[in-house]
Design a protein around this motif. Sequence first.
Motif, PDB file in Angstrom:
ATOM      1  N   LEU A  73       0.884  -1.069   0.158  1.00 27.00           N
ATOM      2  CA  LEU A  73       0.102  -0.092  -0.158  1.00 27.00           C
ATOM      3  C   LEU A  73       0.910   1.253  -0.076  1.00 27.00           C
ATOM      4  O   LEU A  73       0.594   2.101  -0.927  1.00 27.00           O
ATOM      5  N   GLN A  74       1.882   1.247   0.721  1.00 24.44           N
ATOM      6  CA  GLN A  74       2.793   2.491   0.771  1.00 24.44           C
ATOM      7  C   GLN A  74       3.347   2.765  -0.329  1.00 24.44           C
ATOM      8  O   GLN A  74       3.717   3.894  -0.670  1.00 24.44           O
TER       9      GLN A  74
ATOM     10  N   LEU B  49       0.971   4.271  -2.717  1.00 24.13           N
ATOM     11  CA  LEU B  49       0.844   5.895  -2.154  1.00 24.13           C
ATOM     12  C   LEU B  49       2.161   6.647  -2.668  1.00 24.13           C
ATOM     13  O   LEU B  49       1.940   7.837  -3.077  1.00 24.13           O
TER      14      LEU B  49
ATOM     15  N   GLU C  67      -5.175   6.459  -0.995  1.00 23.97           N
ATOM     16  CA  GLU C  67      -5.501   5.639   0.334  1.00 23.97           C
ATOM     17  C   GLU C  67      -6.745   5.361   0.905  1.00 23.97           C
ATOM     18  O   GLU C  67      -7.486   4.317   0.761  1.00 23.97           O
TER      19      GLU C  67
END
Length: 228
Positions: A5-6, A9, A21
Amino acid sequence: MLTDLQHLLDRAVGKEAESLEENLRATVRALWDRQFIYADDHGGSAPYELAKRYRSYFGSLFDAMGYDFFVEEKERIVGILDQAGAAPRTMRWDETLFLLALRILYEEKVRGFDLKERGRCDVTLSQVWNLVEERAMRKRPSLTRCIELVRRFQRHGLVRFLNEHDEDATLEIRPAIRLAMSEASLDSLIRYAQANSAGQPSVRDVPEDGDLDDDNLDVPSDGGGDAS
């Protein structure tokens, strides 16, 4: 998953970076709650496009939770299915037979080349329960319960009302019915429903409020979070 996920982003730029997000989380919640999402349904376009764009991320995320994530671009569907192929809860008989009838009617429409755009077809509510009565020798529930069943599975993208007036209400059977009910469950339920002809227990021997624990049905439970 947090690392993946990071990375997404970190690569996002512009306006997308500001909301990515939350949009990803909202799409996960929508899939978890509804199981099947169609791009042309109200509110379905954004989660469909996001899920299609980030299918690798969603695939890994749901795989870690024991679900297969899929995108059907021809019919513009995204959804999740339990990898174990098991229903997350015991289903009532009227729920099971309702889904069975939808699947049979859908296959009849496929063989008759009678599908609408994006793999959908129309039937009436009475057609569904006539089929249950004919093949399963089971009395249809009250009209109130029939409508309740349509609404229950409408939420998960298997069927929807085109009108909702009476027993002749028109329903649209949606292509996710093929994913929610496997060929194995279709065949086994037909054999079970017809077993009385061979002197075996039939669906008529099950109480009206009886439940069926069928481990071949990939159908969701109520309340969200059990979309399998």
